[in-house]
Design an enzyme around this catalytic site. Structure first.
Site: not given
Ligand code: IMP
Length: 175
Positions: A96, A148, A161
């Site tokens: 990812d 982040f 997610r």
């Protein structure tokens, strides 16, 4: 808290389309195994591999990552191993995001010890400014600054997610 949308669904789709086109050009005649690094890469992995026009073998590996913080611990342990034999195969590790590079370096070493024909890396995102270990990134979707991010598979403490786009996440005390 979620602070700002970093990548839209259109930008993500465009990057995946570009990566798939490049991979399709080089996959012909190869015995390729696509390895999804769980859990973060799973949304990217299904979208990417479903755009491939030759048959590839898919498998999954899971290594421990951050836990409930936004900093890497720098040590990974194998949580779930592959189920297929990769010796003599062209392996594509699908990630990812590559941040410090520490996780990926360990995954590459682990898979390399099983005598694959080659190991390449495909990552949706890369944060080059954070790199602590140089790892060869063969296929990079989008480079992002040191923020982040969550969504499209990426989490903070297992949350977010399932968001369809990629957002910046700022821990409560910093917000
Ligand atoms: P690295 O070892 O520092 O390169 O980190 C790799 C792993 O940390 C990735 O596979 C992700 O699971 C996680 N990670 C790194 N940066 C982020 C981020 O911005 N959001 C969510 N997870 C991240």
């Amino acid at each position: 808290m979620l602070s700002e949308k970093v990548l839209s669904r259109e930008q993500i789709d465009e990057a995946i389309e570009r990566l798939a086109a490049r991979l399709n050009a080089e996959l012909a005649g190869r015995e390729a195994v696509f390895v999804c690094v769980l859990k973060g890469a799973v949304y990217f992995f299904t979208e990417l591999t479903s755009r491939l026009t030759t048959s590839v073998v898919i498998d999954f590996i899971q290594v421990s990552s951050y836990g409930a913080t936004t900093e890497s611990s720098g040590t990974v342990t194998l949580v779930k191993d592959l189920t297929v034999d990769i010796s003599g195969k062209d392996v594509y590790v699908v990630e990812d995001i590559v941040d410090t590079g520490l996780t990926l370096a360990d995954v590459i070493a682990l898979l390399g010890a099983r005598h694959p024909r080659s190991v390449q890396v495909v990552t949706l995102l890369s944060k080059p400014s954070r790199r602590r270990k140089e790892v060869p990134l063969d296929h990079v979707g989008i480079e992002i600054p040191d923020r982040f991010v969550v969504g499209f598979g990426l989490d903070f403490a297992e949350h977010f997610r399932n968001l369809p786009e990629i957002w910046e996440y700022v821990p409560q005390e910093e917000a």
